[in-house]
Write an enzyme that holds these catalytic residues in place. Structure first.
Site, PDB file in Angstrom:
ATOM      1  N   HIS A   1       0.813  -1.212   0.000  1.00 28.18           N
ATOM      2  CA  HIS A   1       0.000   0.000   0.000  1.00 28.18           C
ATOM      3  C   HIS A   1       0.851   1.268   0.000  1.00 28.18           C
ATOM      4  CE1 HIS A   1      -3.066  -2.628   2.353  1.00 28.18           C
ATOM      5  NE2 HIS A   1      -3.152  -2.848   1.056  1.00 28.18           N
ATOM      6  N   ASP A  13      -6.384  -6.365  -2.145  1.00 31.96           N
ATOM      7  CA  ASP A  13      -4.973  -6.705  -2.309  1.00 31.96           C
ATOM      8  C   ASP A  13      -4.728  -7.806  -3.332  1.00 31.96           C
ATOM      9  OD1 ASP A  13      -4.185  -4.714  -0.595  1.00 31.96           O
ATOM     10  OD2 ASP A  13      -3.967  -6.025   1.139  1.00 31.96           O
ATOM     11  N   TYR A  41       1.385   1.455  13.942  1.00 24.66           N
ATOM     12  CA  TYR A  41       2.192   2.379  13.157  1.00 24.66           C
ATOM     13  C   TYR A  41       1.680   3.807  13.258  1.00 24.66           C
ATOM     14  CZ  TYR A  41      -1.397   1.609   9.515  1.00 24.66           C
ATOM     15  OH  TYR A  41      -2.573   1.493   8.817  1.00 24.66           O
ATOM     16  N   LYS A  46       5.496   6.177   7.241  1.00 24.62           N
ATOM     17  CA  LYS A  46       5.014   5.278   8.292  1.00 24.62           C
ATOM     18  C   LYS A  46       6.176   4.878   9.186  1.00 24.62           C
ATOM     19  CE  LYS A  46       1.356   3.288   5.452  1.00 24.62           C
ATOM     20  NZ  LYS A  46       0.848   2.079   4.786  1.00 24.62           N
TER      21      LYS A  46
END
Length: 190
Positions: free
Chosen positions: A62, A170, A132, A72
């Protein structure tokens, strides 16, 4: 905290100091001053996220396009994952290459995944909790992805293909040569 450059210098492993005894442990998972000093500039993280997954769940690859691109800072609270960052900056000397790092509750490692990189992880233990920080909010109109099994990327996922669990989204992502990507000249941090 120890900041370790990887084979792709913009992707950084962070190893915090863990203080433990018979009672348990204490660890600082983030300190803005040490982070800024190591990076040489400031990243303003604005949101924390957490997910729980079982063995074989693969989330990714992603990323978000500008102006909603995200940095991130990822870690595992419980369990183990193989975490992957792929350079998707066209013109970069490391374009299409990736870094894979095992993150676990035991090693307490974190990985900084900058803007201009696609991110994914595969879960290696049941009940894994992944956390995260991001420096930009989720933006559906800028949300993009890459095929986790793109042969050009050649990512070695340590879970048998028949045991992988993916979202429908995905399983339908484009390959690197068909995706919207970043330009190497774009700033990673605004």
């Amino acid at each position: 905290m120890k900041f370790i450059k990887t084979a792709i210098p913009e992707v950084i492993i962070i190893e915090p100091k863990v203080f433990g005894d018979e009672r348990g442990y204490f660890v600082e998972t983030f300190r803005q001053d040490k982070f800024d000093a190591s990076m040489g500039f400031k990243i303003d993280f604005i949101q924390d996220n957490e997910s729980k997954s079982n063995y074989g769940v693969l989330r990714g690859l992603h990323y978000q396009l500008a102006p909603a691109a995200q940095t991130k800072l990822v870690r595992v609270i419980k369990g183990t994952v193989l975490d992957v960052a792929v350079d998707i900056r066209v013109g970069s000397p490391t374009f299409g290459l990736h870094v894979s790092v095992e993150l676990s509750e035991q090693n307490k490692r974190q990985l900084l995944v900058p803007r201009g990189f696609a991110h994914a992880f595969v879960v290696l233990e049941d009940d894994t909790v992944f956390a995260y920080k991001v420096d930009n909010y989720y933006s559906p109109e800028h949300d993009r992805g890459l095929a986790f099994d793109d042969k050009v990327l050649a990512i070695n996922w340590p879970v048998a293909p028949e045991q992988l669990k993916l979202s429908l989204k995905d399983t339908q992502q484009p390959t690197l040569d068909n995706a919207e990507l970043f330009d190497y000249g774009q700033s990673l941090y605004d």
